[in-house]
Design a protein around this motif. Structure first.
Motif, PDB file in Angstrom:
ATOM      1  N   PHE A  32     -26.849  -6.096  25.342  1.00  0.00           N
ATOM      2  CA  PHE A  32     -25.774  -6.129  24.599  1.00  0.00           C
ATOM      3  C   PHE A  32     -24.681  -5.991  25.425  1.00  0.00           C
ATOM      4  O   PHE A  32     -23.567  -5.887  25.302  1.00  0.00           O
ATOM      5  N   VAL A  33     -24.882  -5.592  26.310  1.00  0.00           N
ATOM      6  CA  VAL A  33     -23.491  -5.391  27.250  1.00  0.00           C
ATOM      7  C   VAL A  33     -22.565  -7.132  27.083  1.00  0.00           C
ATOM      8  O   VAL A  33     -21.970  -7.151  27.192  1.00  0.00           O
ATOM      9  N   PRO A  34     -23.713  -8.165  27.241  1.00  0.00           N
ATOM     10  CA  PRO A  34     -22.710  -9.935  27.593  1.00  0.00           C
ATOM     11  C   PRO A  34     -21.838  -9.807  26.361  1.00  0.00           C
ATOM     12  O   PRO A  34     -21.310 -10.552  26.333  1.00  0.00           O
ATOM     13  N   VAL A  35     -23.266  -9.741  25.596  1.00  0.00           N
ATOM     14  CA  VAL A  35     -23.001  -9.881  24.021  1.00  0.00           C
ATOM     15  C   VAL A  35     -21.568  -9.000  23.033  1.00  0.00           C
ATOM     16  O   VAL A  35     -21.267  -9.735  22.927  1.00  0.00           O
ATOM     17  N   VAL A  36     -21.126  -7.768  23.579  1.00  0.00           N
ATOM     18  CA  VAL A  36     -20.236  -7.715  22.996  1.00  0.00           C
ATOM     19  C   VAL A  36     -19.479  -7.886  24.040  1.00  0.00           C
ATOM     20  O   VAL A  36     -18.129  -8.058  23.007  1.00  0.00           O
TER      21      VAL A  36
ATOM     22  N   GLU B  23     -16.726  -9.925  21.795  1.00  0.00           N
ATOM     23  CA  GLU B  23     -14.976  -9.619  21.946  1.00  0.00           C
ATOM     24  C   GLU B  23     -13.937 -10.724  22.215  1.00  0.00           C
ATOM     25  O   GLU B  23     -12.618 -11.052  21.553  1.00  0.00           O
ATOM     26  N   ILE B  24     -14.687 -11.805  22.966  1.00  0.00           N
ATOM     27  CA  ILE B  24     -13.226 -12.709  23.140  1.00  0.00           C
ATOM     28  C   ILE B  24     -13.615 -13.691  22.529  1.00  0.00           C
ATOM     29  O   ILE B  24     -12.691 -14.638  21.507  1.00  0.00           O
ATOM     30  N   VAL B  25     -14.617 -13.857  21.441  1.00  0.00           N
ATOM     31  CA  VAL B  25     -14.776 -15.419  20.544  1.00  0.00           C
ATOM     32  C   VAL B  25     -13.746 -14.304  18.730  1.00  0.00           C
ATOM     33  O   VAL B  25     -13.425 -15.317  18.638  1.00  0.00           O
TER      34      VAL B  25
ATOM     35  N   LEU C 266     -18.259  -5.612  13.504  1.00  0.00           N
ATOM     36  CA  LEU C 266     -18.933  -5.145  14.670  1.00  0.00           C
ATOM     37  C   LEU C 266     -19.388  -4.927  16.215  1.00  0.00           C
ATOM     38  O   LEU C 266     -20.117  -4.857  17.189  1.00  0.00           O
ATOM     39  N   LEU C 267     -17.946  -4.963  16.011  1.00  0.00           N
ATOM     40  CA  LEU C 267     -17.607  -5.202  17.871  1.00  0.00           C
ATOM     41  C   LEU C 267     -18.026  -3.187  17.967  1.00  0.00           C
ATOM     42  O   LEU C 267     -18.794  -3.304  19.592  1.00  0.00           O
ATOM     43  N   PHE C 268     -17.555  -2.962  16.818  1.00  0.00           N
ATOM     44  CA  PHE C 268     -17.752  -1.274  17.185  1.00  0.00           C
ATOM     45  C   PHE C 268     -19.520  -1.208  17.387  1.00  0.00           C
ATOM     46  O   PHE C 268     -19.622   0.132  17.918  1.00  0.00           O
TER      47      PHE C 268
END
Length: 363
Positions: free
Chosen positions: A19-23, A27-29, A36-38
């Motif tokens: 989930f680290v690269p996912v978040v 955050e960029i997209v 969702l970011l929370f």
């Protein structure tokens, strides 16, 4: 590195590192997808905290609990420092002071109380070095006095001289940093033997190589800071959707998630009967924020802030910090712990949380 990959493969909790690269990507997209970011940031911080705990324990195996606690507290507090510097540059001084006060209270009460409770549920009675605990609690109390004075003087004597208050804050910041450095010299230098562990450590886990552990500590700390920044940026919107007050979000929610890495290390150490490391992380982190992080932010405000920041806090925050420092000093004076002592510390924290939830502080 193969040893680290083995640890990740063997622990289902560390699988959540995906989930680290996912978040970071979301955050960029979709930077406006706050809810969702929370959720993603919470899922990312938890495994990072577990990985930081593993690396910290490996370092503490070779440096001792006092130095290991200092390393964990320092790297853990980098998260709060990065968040605070970002808010400082934006001129959000109320947010900076809320993060400082919330981190002090959360580390001194919640982390310490949970360590006593979790360790006490597994071990009937635990001992820790009360000399180290007394030093950290004393440093924390002195720092809270320094944070109390500007606010108390302004309120009691109705002083309306911002320049004088700012000058006092600057001098107090320099004094606190000097006290923190001398405290390190005392505990890790001239009187190091006085801070040895009170009980032998119960640890059957093979530690990581020291080089790998240090690299892991540094890398994970950077990732925790990045993910925590995303969390803080989204938590206000998510908090509003959940009906939480800004004071509750700043003092409780942000502090709990921001300190997840330190919590994981301290809780794991307490369960393994390494309460010296737990107490060192909890009180050391709170004292470091009050003695070093807060003064450093005052000094940095002259460089990165739109205007200098003072050490004057609003009355509710000052009261909570002083009570937290006194509670920590009182409950660690004996050098012994059982699960009910943890309950007592957590009750103090719960009183603060309920107060902030029902009666938000006026900032």
């Amino acid at each position: 590195m193969s040893r680290l990959f083995e640890e990740i493969r063997s622990s289902p909790l560390l699988w959540l590192l995906v989930f680290v690269p996912v978040v970071l990507g979301v955050e960029i997209v979709r930077p406006d997808a706050h809810t969702l970011l929370f959720l993603l940031s919470v899922l990312a911080i938890v495994p990072l905290a577990a990985l930081l705990s593993l690396a910290t324990e490996s370092v503490a195996e070779r440096t001792g609990d006092a130095a290991g606690g200092l390393i964990n507290a320092t790297l853990g507090n980098l998260t709060e420092l990065v968040i605070a510097v970002t808010a400082l540059a934006a001129g959000q001084y109320a947010l900076v002071k809320a993060s400082i006060a919330g981190a002090i209270v959360t580390n001194a009460l919640f982390m310490l109380g949970a360590c006593f409770l979790l360790g006490g549920l597994r071990h009937h009675m635990q001992d820790f070095n009360r000399t180290g605990a007394r030093l950290q609690a004393s440093l924390l109390f002195i720092a809270t006095v320094a944070l109390l004075i500007p606010s108390a003087i302004v309120a009691a004597d109705n002083i309306d001289n911002p320049e004088a208050i700012q000058k006092l804050s600057l001098l107090l910041a320099l004094l606190l940093v000097a006290g923190y450095v001398l405290g390190l010299w005392f505990s890790l230098g001239t009187h190091r033997t006085s801070f040895a562990s009170a009980a032998p450590a119960e640890n059957h886990h093979v530690p990581l190589p020291i080089g790998l552990a240090l690299v892991t500590l540094a890398a994970v700390t950077v990732l925790v800071a990045l993910v925590s920044h995303i969390f803080v940026a989204s938590v206000e919107v998510a908090g509003a959707a959940l009906g939480l007050t800004p004071a509750f979000v700043g003092f409780i929610v942000v502090s709990l998630v921001g300190g997840a890495a330190e919590f994981a290390s301290a809780f794991a150490a307490a369960r393994k009967d390494r309460l010296d490391l737990s107490v060192s992380i909890a009180l050391g982190s709170a004292a470091q924020i009050a003695l070093f992080v807060a003064p450093l932010l005052v000094l940095l405000s002259y460089v990165v802030g739109p205007a200098p920041m003072g050490l004057d806090f609003w009355p509710g925050a000052v009261v909570m910090m002083v009570i937290a420092a006194l509670s920590a000093a009182l409950l660690t004076a004996g050098g012994h712990s059982a699960w009910f002592l943890g309950v007592l510390v957590l009750m103090v924290y719960a009183i603060f949380a309920l107060t902030l939830y029902v009666l938000p502080l006026s900032q």
